[in-house]
Motif scaffolding. Structure first.
Motif, PDB file in Angstrom:
ATOM      1  N   GLU A 162      -6.831  -0.325   1.179  1.00 43.77           N
ATOM      2  CA  GLU A 162      -6.207  -1.270   0.263  1.00 43.77           C
ATOM      3  C   GLU A 162      -5.112  -2.102   0.929  1.00 43.77           C
ATOM      4  O   GLU A 162      -4.731  -3.158   0.414  1.00 43.77           O
ATOM      5  CB  GLU A 162      -5.615  -0.515  -0.934  1.00 43.77           C
ATOM      6  N   TYR A 163      -4.606  -1.614   2.053  1.00 42.13           N
ATOM      7  CA  TYR A 163      -3.474  -2.287   2.675  1.00 42.13           C
ATOM      8  C   TYR A 163      -3.873  -3.118   3.894  1.00 42.13           C
ATOM      9  O   TYR A 163      -3.023  -3.667   4.584  1.00 42.13           O
ATOM     10  CB  TYR A 163      -2.427  -1.252   3.104  1.00 42.13           C
TER      11      TYR A 163
ATOM     12  N   ILE B 277      -0.839   6.333  -3.527  1.00 41.12           N
ATOM     13  CA  ILE B 277      -0.714   5.958  -2.124  1.00 41.12           C
ATOM     14  C   ILE B 277      -2.079   6.119  -1.462  1.00 41.12           C
ATOM     15  O   ILE B 277      -2.679   7.200  -1.516  1.00 41.12           O
ATOM     16  CB  ILE B 277       0.330   6.821  -1.392  1.00 41.12           C
ATOM     17  N   ASP B 278      -2.563   5.037  -0.874  1.00 41.07           N
ATOM     18  CA  ASP B 278      -3.843   5.086  -0.162  1.00 41.07           C
ATOM     19  C   ASP B 278      -3.590   5.674   1.227  1.00 41.07           C
ATOM     20  O   ASP B 278      -3.587   4.978   2.237  1.00 41.07           O
ATOM     21  CB  ASP B 278      -4.439   3.682  -0.064  1.00 41.07           C
TER      22      ASP B 278
ATOM     23  N   VAL C   7       4.323   1.948   8.265  1.00 38.36           N
ATOM     24  CA  VAL C   7       5.291   1.995   7.179  1.00 38.36           C
ATOM     25  C   VAL C   7       4.820   1.032   6.098  1.00 38.36           C
ATOM     26  O   VAL C   7       4.647  -0.167   6.358  1.00 38.36           O
ATOM     27  CB  VAL C   7       6.702   1.618   7.659  1.00 38.36           C
ATOM     28  N   LEU C   8       4.596   1.548   4.881  1.00 37.69           N
ATOM     29  CA  LEU C   8       4.170   0.737   3.750  1.00 37.69           C
ATOM     30  C   LEU C   8       5.393   0.265   2.980  1.00 37.69           C
ATOM     31  O   LEU C   8       6.370   1.011   2.822  1.00 37.69           O
ATOM     32  CB  LEU C   8       3.262   1.548   2.831  1.00 37.69           C
TER      33      LEU C   8
ATOM     34  N   TYR D 252       2.762  -3.988   5.318  1.00 37.43           N
ATOM     35  CA  TYR D 252       3.062  -2.823   6.152  1.00 37.43           C
ATOM     36  C   TYR D 252       3.262  -3.279   7.588  1.00 37.43           C
ATOM     37  O   TYR D 252       2.817  -4.352   7.999  1.00 37.43           O
ATOM     38  CB  TYR D 252       1.949  -1.778   6.083  1.00 37.43           C
ATOM     39  N   PHE D 253       3.966  -2.449   8.359  1.00 39.73           N
ATOM     40  CA  PHE D 253       4.083  -2.692   9.787  1.00 39.73           C
ATOM     41  C   PHE D 253       3.846  -1.379  10.527  1.00 39.73           C
ATOM     42  O   PHE D 253       3.982  -0.288   9.965  1.00 39.73           O
ATOM     43  CB  PHE D 253       5.447  -3.289  10.152  1.00 39.73           C
TER      44      PHE D 253
END
Length: 666
Positions: free
Chosen positions: A371-372, A579-580, A611-612, A623-624
């Motif tokens: 998802e991210y 949280i995925d 990190v989300l 995120y990074f």
């Protein structure tokens, strides 16, 4: 003329030879001495493993062989042939078989004289018949050998007994070598390779042929499955040994092999897109004999004694553990032995449906999508600190001076670093005294200038000054009987009222104390409904409205708790979002969280090395970070995380043993 003195003559060599009789006596005595001392030595210092009997008994084999050879030489074989020796052997064999079969009935659950029902009367009649046949065979053997010379019958009987044992030995050797050679039910070995790797290889070969027509399939294996697959897969050009650090690139591999110690590492990668098959890889045969009281319980009970004896006989004679499992109420077999090691073969679902015998799935494939994936924010670390001998750094908290306080868990110490990573203060050392730690995980700083440390495996919280001078501590090991009985507290946070919140991870709750360690309240409890927690770890408090964010790890969600007026419900859960990530249930890789000055939540996704970033309402921002064990901006496993309130965030890496500082985009 030679006047030198004559050379001394060589001394006469006298050779002493022992007679053959004394040589045999000495050799046999030494072998017997070896056997008995081995029994004593292995009883005192050995591992009590069945295969150690080889060391004890090999000298007995030599002595027995010598004795049997003497008996063979003394037998008058011509007389045996002319005096119906073959017939005597038949009678002797029949006597042994029927006698021991009758004895076996007593222990195999078919004992005679148990009642008047048809099957019980049948067992009684069969028992009596076998005893009668055994008795008649014995009488017939005596009559057949009554004219034999003195001692001839005894010699013949001894050879018949050892001949029977020889046949049993040959049977055991054949079974071990050609029937049970890849099954872990032979006590001749200790750590035993199970059949699982061969079964998995057959499945890999079948899939590869179906997909590529040969051995071109892409298959990866880790450091635990390396043996024996480094050899089994030697002719597969697209194999990959990824070791103990699987990466997202493995998703390009339709087949993945992984050992049991790396299950938690592969979960975030395969997600729900693979189907796995689990096999035993290495097995130590049943070790119930370690616990002698276990057998005493059965042998002292008349109801189960005979069944246990029969079950042990089946294990010894046939390597059949079925009856043993029935008596003990255990699951038996390769898949159930303990200790053991297993592995999994993951098969990507698109491959499963391609090779499924009955066609594709009616509903098609439903792969889990990251998802991210579209929210990646490329960031470069402003600072990297890795020169202070970190060992599994975890929790981190921003300090009022712009530096940080760091829980250097593997070194059992807490460090105070300035904004440039220079060490200012430290406290700790492994132990349970004041100011000592046993793997501290979490750390927090309150506005009043005090530092709180979750001293995880001392099951307590310690309080220090900003200079890391010890003040007080509270807590002890327990299962939540009282507010300060902890089970592995992982994090600590401070709310806007100065209260200290502790994630009592093992007891599945959050506990609230005042600044001096006095219990105020608790919330949570095991479960999956709103307000319940499974493996709570990271805690963070909103600097705007005092809301408490909790990383509800095994429920794979963030829960938000808000303060209430009611003392009974000090904090209640008002919302949550999934949280995925956090797919594995590792005991080491735990997620921490932090809230920045914009009230955004920063969430560590440890095994995906990122990190989300979410809004306080749960809307994903981006995120990074990425998995990179070499590059300056990548991570191994993210542990602690702390926003500094000035647009930056500190992140600890428990694999690369680094601390990094990033500036977040506004």
């Amino acid at each position: 003329t030679d006047t030198s003195p004559p050379a001394p003559s060589a001394p006469e060599i006298v050779q002493h030879k022992l007679s053959p009789y004394y040589s045999k006596v000495i050799a046999i005595s030494m072998l017997i001495f070896f056997s008995f001392t081995s029994i004593f030595a292995y009883s005192v210092a050995g591992e009590k493993m069945p295969w150690l009997t080889v060391h004890i008994s090999w000298s007995m084999w030599l002595v027995t062989g010598w004795l049997v050879s003497r008996v063979i030489k003394r037998v008058d074989w011509k007389a045996v042939r002319t005096q119906q020796g073959a017939l005597a052997l038949v009678w002797f064999t029949l006597m042994l078989i029927t006698f021991f079969s009758a004895i076996g009935m007593i222990f195999n659950g078919n004992a005679p004289f148990q009642g008047q029902q048809t099957d019980q009367l049948t067992n009684t009649n069969l028992f009596l018949l076998m005893l009668m046949v055994a008795f008649a065979s014995g009488i017939a053997m005596i009559k057949t050998t009554r004219d034999w010379a003195k001692g001839q019958t005894l010699q013949f009987t001894v050879l018949a007994i050892f001949g029977t044992l020889a046949l049993l030995t040959a049977r055991t050797a054949f079974t071990a070598s050609y029937i049970n050679y890849d099954r872990a039910n032979e006590y001749l070995v200790y750590a035993h390779a199970a059949r699982g790797p061969k079964d998995a290889l057959e499945q890999i070969e079948d899939i590869s042929i179906r997909l590529t027509g040969g051995n071109e399939v892409k298959v990866g294996y880790d450091n635990h499955a390396m043996y024996p697959f480094w050899w089994y897969l030697r002719e597969y050009p697209n194999r990959l040994e990824y070791g103990e650090n699987p990466t997202v690139e493995l998703r390009d591999y339709p087949l993945i092999l992984v050992g049991d110690e790396n299950y938690h590492k592969i979960d975030p990668i395969v997600r729900d897109d693979y189907q796995f098959f689990e096999y035993p890889r290495m097995i130590w045969p049943n070790q119930d004999y370690f616990n002698l009281s276990f057998y005493e319980e059965f042998l002292s009970n008349s109801e189960t004694r005979s069944r246990m004896i029969y079950a042990l006989f089946q294990v010894w004679f046939n390597r059949d553990f079925k009856y043993y499992g029935e008596v003990t109420g255990q699951n038996v077999g390769d898949r159930y032995w303990n200790p053991s090691q297993s592995f999994r073969l993951y098969v990507r679902k698109d491959v499963v449906y391609q090779i499924w015998e009955y066609g594709s799935s009616p509903g098609g494939l439903d792969f889990m999508v990251d998802e991210y994936a579209q929210g990646y924010i490329p960031l470069t670390a402003e600072k990297t600190i890795n020169d202070l001998g970190f060992n599994t750094p975890r929790g981190i908290a921003s300090a009022p001076d712009g530096g940080v306080y760091l829980a250097d868990s593997g070194n059992s110490r807490v460090l105070h670093l300035d904004r440039d990573g220079i060490l200012i203060h430290q406290v700790g050392g492994e132990g349970a005294a004041a100011g000592e730690f046993n793997q501290p995980w979490g750390v927090a700083v309150d506005p009043a200038g005090y530092v709180y440390v979750a001293d995880t495996w001392n099951h307590r919280v310690q309080k220090f000054t900003l200079d890391l001078e010890y003040i007080t501590s509270w807590g002890s090991y327990g299962q939540g009987e009282t507010g300060d009985t902890f089970w592995g507290p992982r994090d600590v946070a401070i709310d806007l009222d100065g209260n200290v919140l502790v994630s009592d991870t093992g007891n599945k709750r959050i506990v609230v104390f005042d600044a001096d360690g006095n219990f105020i309240a608790q919330f949570g409890g095991g479960g999956f409904q709103l307000g319940m927690l499974e493996e709570p770890v990271g805690i963070a408090v909103s600097p705007i409205n005092n809301a408490v964010f909790v990383a509800d790890t095994w429920n794979q969600r963030i829960q938000v708790f808000e303060n209430t007026i009611s003392v009974d419900d000090f904090y209640i859960s008002t919302r949550q979002w999934e949280i995925d990530g956090w797919f594995g249930q590792s005991l080491e890789n735990k997620p921490y969280i932090s809230v920045d000055e914009l009230n955004n939540l920063l969430v560590a996704d440890p095994e995906n090395a990122r990190v989300l970033i979410f809004t306080s309402e749960g809307t994903f921002i981006g995120y990074f970070g990425e998995l990179d064990l070499v590059g300056p901006n990548g991570f191994g496993i993210i542990s602690g995380i702390s926003a500094d309130g000035q647009g930056g965030v500190w992140v600890t890496d428990s694999v690369k043993n680094e601390v990094k500082y990033f500036l977040l985009p506004r």
